[in-house]
Scaffold this active site. Structure first.
Site, mmCIF file in Angstrom:
data_model
loop_
_atom_site.group_PDB
_atom_site.id
_atom_site.type_symbol
_atom_site.label_atom_id
_atom_site.label_comp_id
_atom_site.label_asym_id
_atom_site.label_seq_id
_atom_site.Cartn_x
_atom_site.Cartn_y
_atom_site.Cartn_z
ATOM 1 C CG ASP A 148 34.373 -4.875 -36.953
ATOM 2 O OD1 ASP A 148 34.519 -4.498 -38.127
ATOM 3 O OD2 ASP A 148 33.931 -6.000 -36.652
ATOM 4 C CG ASP A 154 29.674 -6.562 -40.706
ATOM 5 O OD1 ASP A 154 28.594 -5.967 -40.785
ATOM 6 O OD2 ASP A 154 30.479 -6.649 -41.656
#
Length: 256
Positions: A16, A18
């Site tokens: 991922d 963020d």
């Protein structure tokens, strides 16, 4: 691959953006708070409970595609809006308009404050690639590529499945596993041969639903137990913690 903290069958790592690669989760939380609090004041006369940048962010918007986050949070306050269209102006009282208002805010905050990467994550990714494992970035953000370029990390990923790619392919976002499954397919590996690295509860749900070989929760905000409850096999506060003795002899943030 014990010194990477991964089972031997893992051939690819899916990250991922963020909160895992970049320090932008707090920027997104602040943009959501400003967006929702302004909307609630304008349309609820101040009677609605403000957006909580910790609990509400984790529960309703973190890791979700932007429009899904708008719908999810508003539903928690008993509010529904017309869907609108993707080109709605940011002052439109629609799901898409509110999402565009948030996006304008987050881009402004990034321009003003810049973007920082987690150096230990970048070091871990470089080591993963040096061992011959494939890598992918999997994010709901439509600004993913710009953010990666801002931290000089675009070249660290063989595959990118972000909000732009997901829209082009019609892939539902997290907590559905479709974006992670697409990344694994593009890398030519079975989900059981891929590890997911996520900080969002929706990402944990996606990793569990996709039956990936290892789901690693990255706890930046003190939600280790929630990450485990949503499907994390291992929880760490930083990817540097994954380096260590052979699997089976170490405890990294606890395992379920």
């Amino acid at each position: 691959m014990s010194d990477l903290g991964l089972p031997a069958q893992i051939r690819a790592c899916l990250f991922d953006l963020d909160g895992v690669v970049t320090r932008t989760a707090v920027v997104h939380a602040a943009a959501w708070k400003e967006t929702f609090d302004t909307f609630l004041r304008e349309h609820g006369g101040g009677g609605q409970r403000p957006f909580d940048a910790a609990h509400d962010y984790d529960e309703y918007v973190d890791g979700l595609p932007r429009a899904d986050g708008v719908r999810s949070f508003l539903a928690s306050r008993g509010i529904t809006l017309p869907e609108g269209s993707p080109d709605d102006p940011p002052d439109a009282s629609t799901v898409q308009g509110l999402g565009n208002r948030k996006n304008d805010l987050v881009l402004r905050k990034i321009r003003e404050g810049g973007v920082e990467a987690y150096d230990t994550t970048l070091e871990y990714i470089r080591e993963v690639r040096a061992r011959g494992l494939a890598t992918a970035i999997v994010s709901s953000s439509k600004n993913c590529l710009d953010v990666l370029r801002a931290v000089d990390a675009a070249g660290l990923f063989d595959v990118r499945i972000d909000g732009v790619v997901a829209a082009e392919r019609g892939l539902p976002g997290k907590p559905r596993p479709d974006t992670f499954l697409a990344a694994a397919a593009d890398l030519g590996v079975d989900p059981s041969q891929a590890a997911v690295f996520e900080d969002a509860l929706a990402g944990m749900d996606a990793g569990r639903a996709g039956r990936f070989g290892r789901v690693i929760g990255v706890d930046r905000v003190g939600q280790a137990e929630a990450l485990r409850a949503h499907g994390a096999d291992v929880v760490v506060q930083d990817l540097a913690e994954l380096a260590g003795p052979a699997e089976g002899t170490r405890s990294v943030g606890g395992e379920r």
